[in-house]
Design an enzyme around this catalytic site. Structure first.
Site, PDB file in Angstrom:
ATOM      1  N   CYS A  39      20.217   1.209  -0.110  1.00 56.04           N
ATOM      2  CA  CYS A  39      19.855   2.020   1.182  1.00 56.04           C
ATOM      3  C   CYS A  39      21.005   1.935   2.381  1.00 56.04           C
ATOM      4  O   CYS A  39      21.242   2.863   2.328  1.00 56.04           O
ATOM      5  CB  CYS A  39      18.827   1.192   2.325  1.00 56.04           C
ATOM      6  SG  CYS A  39      18.987  -0.494   2.188  1.00 56.04           S
TER       7      CYS A  39
ATOM      8  N   GLU B 132      10.713   2.803  -1.946  1.00 54.44           N
ATOM      9  CA  GLU B 132      11.205   2.335  -0.251  1.00 54.44           C
ATOM     10  C   GLU B 132      12.580   2.274   0.221  1.00 54.44           C
ATOM     11  O   GLU B 132      13.312   2.687  -0.476  1.00 54.44           O
ATOM     12  CB  GLU B 132      10.968   0.691  -0.347  1.00 54.44           C
ATOM     13  CG  GLU B 132      10.833   0.133   1.314  1.00 54.44           C
ATOM     14  CD  GLU B 132      12.150  -1.143   1.494  1.00 54.44           C
ATOM     15  OE1 GLU B 132      12.311  -2.218   2.424  1.00 54.44           O
ATOM     16  OE2 GLU B 132      13.075  -1.119   0.459  1.00 54.44           O
TER      17      GLU B 132
ATOM     18  N   ARG C 204       9.541  -4.937  11.187  1.00 51.06           N
ATOM     19  CA  ARG C 204      10.526  -4.105  10.355  1.00 51.06           C
ATOM     20  C   ARG C 204      10.215  -2.972  10.034  1.00 51.06           C
ATOM     21  O   ARG C 204       8.855  -2.704   8.789  1.00 51.06           O
ATOM     22  CB  ARG C 204      10.477  -5.285   8.601  1.00 51.06           C
ATOM     23  CG  ARG C 204      11.554  -4.804   8.022  1.00 51.06           C
ATOM     24  CD  ARG C 204      11.550  -5.536   6.436  1.00 51.06           C
ATOM     25  NE  ARG C 204      12.234  -5.608   5.145  1.00 51.06           N
ATOM     26  CZ  ARG C 204      13.542  -6.310   5.803  1.00 51.06           C
ATOM     27  NH1 ARG C 204      13.969  -7.135   6.414  1.00 51.06           N
ATOM     28  NH2 ARG C 204      14.567  -6.558   4.610  1.00 51.06           N
TER      29      ARG C 204
ATOM     30  N   ARG D 129      10.416   0.664   7.705  1.00 52.80           N
ATOM     31  CA  ARG D 129      10.728   1.156   6.551  1.00 52.80           C
ATOM     32  C   ARG D 129      10.355   2.399   6.380  1.00 52.80           C
ATOM     33  O   ARG D 129       9.122   2.619   6.573  1.00 52.80           O
ATOM     34  CB  ARG D 129      10.732   0.111   5.394  1.00 52.80           C
ATOM     35  CG  ARG D 129      11.527  -1.355   4.994  1.00 52.80           C
ATOM     36  CD  ARG D 129      13.609  -0.563   5.224  1.00 52.80           C
ATOM     37  NE  ARG D 129      14.094  -1.930   5.464  1.00 52.80           N
ATOM     38  CZ  ARG D 129      14.783  -2.443   6.771  1.00 52.80           C
ATOM     39  NH1 ARG D 129      14.375  -1.318   7.427  1.00 52.80           N
ATOM     40  NH2 ARG D 129      15.620  -3.444   6.367  1.00 52.80           N
TER      41      ARG D 129
END
Length: 352
Positions: free
Chosen positions: A116, A155, A200, A202
């Site tokens: 990422c 992800e 969090r 995502r």
């Protein structure tokens, strides 16, 4: 069979099954010594999957929890490979750019949290122009193209949605839909909505091969009743402590609400755990009231709770590597729920 013979036999099996690079053979041999594998596939597994950019196996835990059997894994980081082996009894193949898709066993679901950093809002946002990481998505695409799995789960960070005015995201969607032939669904989910004591958010992608005629996929909603970190704080933990000097000169140099300080009474989810947590950053960090100096870093068990890993999960690496590995992982309970939805959707179509 003698111990040495058994060891050699096991080593040869691992080499054959996971196609170790030559440079990693001695390392794999060192990983062999262990007592018990904590997390293995169920004997009656209902589907097969591959674990790409595997890290410490957050996707693997989730897929196995839903009846999956891992037939191939890939992770380049040596420390992460050691943690992976300690928990699953396998050393992942290293460099994904050296993987020949034809040598990967057939599988039904592809899972991976591709790097990422190029797409992160706190990075340089170089995207596909990044020479070493920006194009790694296309190795996933190549494996999908060659192996034609029934489904995939990917992800990434939220910043991927807006990187390069949305062009990076559109390129990924176009590749998955039009070049590879999959119906694609995506959504941002917050781990705090899935009984994980951490905020969090995502971005998750789910795709199904077009011939399965799956035109709708509903992501799990989670539960808005968030749980606090306090119940997971280890009382009387001695360290690792933050020195009094660092507290006075840096941590509390301003009265601006930073950093986030927690204790056993904290009834809120913590901020996102970053891979660079060990650097003690006052703006992004979460620290615990207690320890020898009155303020300490998170313990290993607290990190496990924050990421939704079981308490028995092994992490045999240095403290710095431990923070790095959990900070780079996925929130396991979120992926468990998405994986469950994927398997149900495939089963309803008679594809599993």
């Amino acid at each position: 069979m003698t111990d040495d013979t058994a060891k050699t036999h096991k080593r040869q099996e691992l080499i054959k099954k996971f196609s170790f690079e030559d440079s990693k053979l001695s390392e794999a041999e060192n990983f062999f010594e262990r007592k018990k594998i904590p997390f293995t596939s169920k004997a009656d597994s209902s589907f097969t999957f591959v674990d790409l950019f595997a890290g410490i196996g957050g996707f693997r835990l989730a897929m196995q929890a839903n009846g999956g059997h891992c037939v191939f894994s890939s992770e380049w980081d040596d420390a992460a490979k050691q943690t992976y082996y300690e928990n699953y009894g396998e050393v992942p193949f290293g460099d994904i750019t050296k993987v020949n898709p034809d040598n990967i066993p057939d599988f039904e679901v592809l899972a991976g949290g591709f790097p990422c950093q190029p797409f992160s809002s706190i990075g340089k946002r170089e995207g596909f122009q990044h020479k070493t990481q920006g194009t790694l998505f296309f190795y996933i695409a190549n494996i999908i193209k060659k192996k034609q799995p029934k489904a995939f789960l990917l992800e990434n960070v939220m910043g991927l949605l807006t990187h390069d005015n949305g062009n990076t995201f559109e390129t990924i969607i176009d590749t998955l839909k039009n070049e590879l032939g999959y119906s694609v669904f995506y959504k941002v989910l917050n781990s705090a909505d899935f009984k994980v004591p951490q905020e969090r958010k995502r971005l998750y992608f789910v795709g199904f091969r077009n011939d399965l005629n799956i035109s709708n996929f509903i992501f799990p909603e989670g539960n808005k009743n968030k749980i606090g970190i306090g119940q997971f704080v280890e009382k009387d933990a001695k360290g690792p402590s933050i020195s009094k000097h660092l507290q006075e000169s840096y941590i509390f140099k301003k009265n601006d609400g930073h950093p986030e300080i927690i204790d056993e009474n904290s009834d809120f989810p913590v901020k996102t755990l970053c891979a660079s947590y060990h650097k003690i950053q006052r703006i992004t960090g979460t620290f615990v009231r207690g320890g020898e100096t009155g303020l300490r870093l998170l313990t290993k068990n607290e990190c496990k709770a924050i990421m939704g890993f079981p308490k028995i999960f092994e992490c045999p690496v240095s403290r710095t590597q431990m923070y790095h590995q959990f900070g780079n992982s996925v929130a396991v309970p979120v992926v468990i729920e998405i994986s469950k939805k994927i398997t149900v959707t495939l089963s309803n179509k008679g594809a599993l």
